[in-house]
Design a protein around this motif. Structure first.
Motif, PDB file in Angstrom:
ATOM      1  N   THR A 202       0.852  -1.184   0.000  1.00 50.07           N
ATOM      2  CA  THR A 202       0.000   0.000   0.000  1.00 50.07           C
ATOM      3  C   THR A 202       0.888   1.234   0.000  1.00 50.07           C
ATOM      4  OG1 THR A 202      -0.130   0.217   2.417  1.00 50.07           O
ATOM      5  CG2 THR A 202      -1.748  -1.232   1.351  1.00 50.07           C
ATOM      6  N   GLY A 203       0.311   2.363  -0.342  1.00 50.53           N
ATOM      7  CA  GLY A 203       1.056   3.611  -0.320  1.00 50.53           C
ATOM      8  C   GLY A 203       0.149   4.791  -0.588  1.00 50.53           C
ATOM      9  N   VAL A 204       0.509   5.934  -0.055  1.00 51.97           N
ATOM     10  CA  VAL A 204      -0.237   7.165  -0.287  1.00 51.97           C
ATOM     11  C   VAL A 204       0.611   8.065  -1.182  1.00 51.97           C
ATOM     12  CG1 VAL A 204      -1.185   9.255   0.765  1.00 51.97           C
ATOM     13  CG2 VAL A 204      -1.536   7.033   1.858  1.00 51.97           C
ATOM     14  N   ILE A 205       0.009   8.560  -2.246  1.00 55.74           N
ATOM     15  CA  ILE A 205       0.712   9.428  -3.185  1.00 55.74           C
ATOM     16  C   ILE A 205      -0.081  10.715  -3.364  1.00 55.74           C
ATOM     17  CG2 ILE A 205       1.708   7.463  -4.428  1.00 55.74           C
ATOM     18  CD1 ILE A 205      -0.348   8.016  -6.659  1.00 55.74           C
ATOM     19  N   ASP A 206       0.595  11.733  -3.870  1.00 55.23           N
ATOM     20  CA  ASP A 206      -0.059  13.003  -4.170  1.00 55.23           C
ATOM     21  C   ASP A 206      -0.243  13.118  -5.675  1.00 55.23           C
ATOM     22  OD1 ASP A 206      -0.632  16.011  -3.120  1.00 55.23           O
ATOM     23  OD2 ASP A 206       0.379  16.061  -5.059  1.00 55.23           O
ATOM     24  N   VAL A 207      -1.469  13.356  -6.088  1.00 54.24           N
ATOM     25  CA  VAL A 207      -1.777  13.578  -7.499  1.00 54.24           C
ATOM     26  C   VAL A 207      -2.545  14.882  -7.614  1.00 54.24           C
ATOM     27  CG1 VAL A 207      -2.945  12.706  -9.557  1.00 54.24           C
ATOM     28  CG2 VAL A 207      -1.858  11.097  -7.978  1.00 54.24           C
ATOM     29  N   ALA A 208      -1.904  15.871  -8.196  1.00 59.99           N
ATOM     30  CA  ALA A 208      -2.531  17.179  -8.403  1.00 59.99           C
ATOM     31  C   ALA A 208      -3.099  17.757  -7.100  1.00 59.99           C
ATOM     32  CB  ALA A 208      -3.619  17.087  -9.466  1.00 59.99           C
ATOM     33  N   GLY A 209      -2.363  17.574  -6.008  1.00 56.95           N
ATOM     34  CA  GLY A 209      -2.785  18.136  -4.737  1.00 56.95           C
ATOM     35  C   GLY A 209      -3.755  17.289  -3.945  1.00 56.95           C
ATOM     36  N   HIS A 210      -4.069  16.099  -4.428  1.00 58.29           N
ATOM     37  CA  HIS A 210      -4.970  15.190  -3.733  1.00 58.29           C
ATOM     38  C   HIS A 210      -4.183  13.973  -3.240  1.00 58.29           C
ATOM     39  CE1 HIS A 210      -8.726  17.227  -4.785  1.00 58.29           C
ATOM     40  NE2 HIS A 210      -8.214  17.407  -5.982  1.00 58.29           N
ATOM     41  N   ALA A 211      -4.417  13.589  -1.994  1.00 58.83           N
ATOM     42  CA  ALA A 211      -3.767  12.409  -1.433  1.00 58.83           C
ATOM     43  C   ALA A 211      -4.603  11.183  -1.781  1.00 58.83           C
ATOM     44  CB  ALA A 211      -3.630  12.544   0.074  1.00 58.83           C
ATOM     45  N   LEU A 212      -3.974  10.229  -2.465  1.00 62.07           N
ATOM     46  CA  LEU A 212      -4.653   9.007  -2.872  1.00 62.07           C
ATOM     47  C   LEU A 212      -3.971   7.805  -2.233  1.00 62.07           C
ATOM     48  CD1 LEU A 212      -5.219   9.561  -6.708  1.00 62.07           C
ATOM     49  CD2 LEU A 212      -6.651  10.279  -4.784  1.00 62.07           C
ATOM     50  N   LEU A 213      -4.779   6.862  -1.787  1.00 65.25           N
ATOM     51  CA  LEU A 213      -4.287   5.605  -1.243  1.00 65.25           C
ATOM     52  C   LEU A 213      -4.309   4.561  -2.349  1.00 65.25           C
ATOM     53  CD1 LEU A 213      -3.567   3.714   1.217  1.00 65.25           C
ATOM     54  CD2 LEU A 213      -6.044   3.278   1.358  1.00 65.25           C
ATOM     55  N   LEU A 214      -3.169   3.949  -2.623  1.00 69.05           N
ATOM     56  CA  LEU A 214      -3.071   2.876  -3.605  1.00 69.05           C
ATOM     57  C   LEU A 214      -2.860   1.558  -2.879  1.00 69.05           C
ATOM     58  CD1 LEU A 214      -0.782   4.458  -6.362  1.00 69.05           C
ATOM     59  CD2 LEU A 214      -3.278   4.453  -6.222  1.00 69.05           C
TER      60      LEU A 214
END
Length: 311
Positions: free
Chosen positions: A221-233
Motif C-alpha cells: 500500500t502507499g499514499v501518493i499526491d496527485v494534483a494536490g490530492h492524497a490518494l491511497l493505492l
C-alpha cells in the motif's frame, strides 16, 4: 489533387476568409490550419519511426494501430482494421477487472449510428455499486475513458442499470473527443484527458501516475499526491486499487492502515474496509478513484465532485 494544388487552394480560401471576415478571423483560421498540419505531421513522423523500429516479421498494421495517435488518424479516415464494436469490446475488457471491485459487469446493448450528434453506444451495467453515488460515478467515468481512447468516434454513451437503489433514468454520458497527451497542442501539462457527464459539473481529469510511486508487490500500500490530492493505492493479486486517503470512520489518513487479506484496517479507529469491493465497510464507505492500468501505465481520474474540495 496534388499537394501543391491543395496548398494553393488552402491559401486562397484563407485570403478569401480574411477579406470577408476580417483579420482576427483570418488569424484564427491560420492557427487552425497550423494545428491540423502539426497534428498530421506528428502522425506521419510517428508512422515512420514505428515502422523503422519494428522488429523483423512484425505486422505493420498491428505496429501502427498500437500507437494511439496513429490509430486515431486511421479511425478518422476509416482505415482502421478493427470496426467500432471490436474496439469497444476491447475497451470494456480493459475495465472489467475494475468493475469487478464494484460487484458489477458491463455488456453492450446496442450501437445507434443515426443520431445527428454522432454514434451512440448503449451499455448495460450488471450488479450493484452498493448504493454509493461516488462508486457509481467512478464506474461510469472509467468506462467513458476506456471507450474514448479506443473508439473516439463514439459521441454519446447511454448507460442502463447502474445502482439497484437508484431507479431514476440515467443520463447520457458525453464522450469528449480524446487526443493523446503528447500530441501537438494536447492538454496542458498535468491536466490529462477529460470526460464530462452531459457537459455539466466538473469533468474528470485523468493523470498518469509515475511508476516509482506505485506499489510494486502484492499487498503493498502507499499514499501518493496527485494534483494536490492524497490518494491511497493498494495492490492486491491481479489488480491495483485507488481510494481517497480518508477514513470515513475517524476522518484520518490511511497511510499507516493495516492490510489483512483484502480488508484494510484503519490504524486509528480500527474500522475495516473491503478493498476489492469498492471500499465497503460497516462504518462507512471509502471513496474509490477511477483507475486504469494497461501496458505498464497507470492513470487515475480526479473529478472534483468525487474528491471534494481538498485532499
Amino acid at each position: 489533387m496534388a499537394g501543391q494544388d491543395t496548398g494553393e487552394r488552402i491559401a486562397a480560401l484563407l485570403d478569401e476568409l480574411g477579406d470577408k471576415a476580417g483579420p482576427e478571423v483570418r488569424d484564427t483560421a491560420d492557427e487552425l490550419v497550423r494545428c491540423v498540419v502539426e497534428f498530421y505531421g506528428e502522425g506521419l513522423a510517428r508512422t515512420v519511426r514505428l515502422l523503422r523500429a519494428a522488429p523483423g516479421g512484425a505486422d505493420p498494421i498491428e505496429v501502427l494501430t498500437a500507437d494511439e495517435l496513429v490509430s486515431d488518424l486511421l479511425i478518422l479516415h476509416d482505415l482502421h482494421p478493427e470496426d467500432t464494436m471490436t474496439r469497444v469490446g476491447r475497451a470494456l475488457d480493459k475495465v472489467r477487472p475494475y468493475l469487478g471491485s464494484h460487484a458489477g459487469d458491463v455488456e453492450v446493448a446496442g450501437l445507434d449510428t443515426e443520431p445527428a450528434e454522432g454514434p451512440t453506444l448503449r451499455l448495460r451495467l450488471r450488479g450493484s455499486c452498493d448504493g454509493c453515488p461516488s462508486s457509481t460515478q467512478t464506474v461510469r467515468w472509467t468506462i467513458e475513458e476506456a471507450v474514448s481512447r479506443l473508439a473516439p468516434e463514439i459521441a454519446l454513451i447511454e448507460v442502463e442499470g447502474v445502482a439497484e437503489d437508484t431507479p431514476q433514468e440515467q443520463p447520457l454520458l458525453q464522450i469528449l473527443p480524446h487526443r493523446p497527451d503528447d500530441a501537438p497542442d494536447g492538454p496542458p501539462a498535468g491536466d490529462g484527458g477529460r470526460v464530462s457527464v452531459n457537459g455539466e459539473g466538473d469533468p474528470a481529469h485523468w493523470h498518469t501516475v509515475a511508476r516509482p510511486t506505485l506499489p510494486v508487490h502484492d499487498r503493498d500500500t502507499g499514499v501518493i499526491d496527485v494534483a494536490g490530492h492524497a490518494l491511497l493505492l493498494v495492490r492486491l493479486p491481479g489488480n491495483l486499487y485507488a481510494y481517497r486517503d480518508h477514513c470515513p470512520g475517524c476522518g484520518g489518513s490511511l497511510h499507516d492502515a493495516l492490510l489483512e487479506a483484502e480488508l484494510l484496517r484503519c490504524a486509528r479507529c480500527a474500522a475495516t474496509f473491503d478493498v476489492r469491493r469498492a471500499g465497503r465497510g460497516e462504518r462507512g464507505h471509502l471513496e474509490p478513484v477511477p483507475l486504469l492500468e494497461e501496458d505498464g501505465s497507470v492513470r487515475v481520474a480526479l473529478p472534483g465532485e468525487l474528491l471534494g474540495a481538498g485532499p
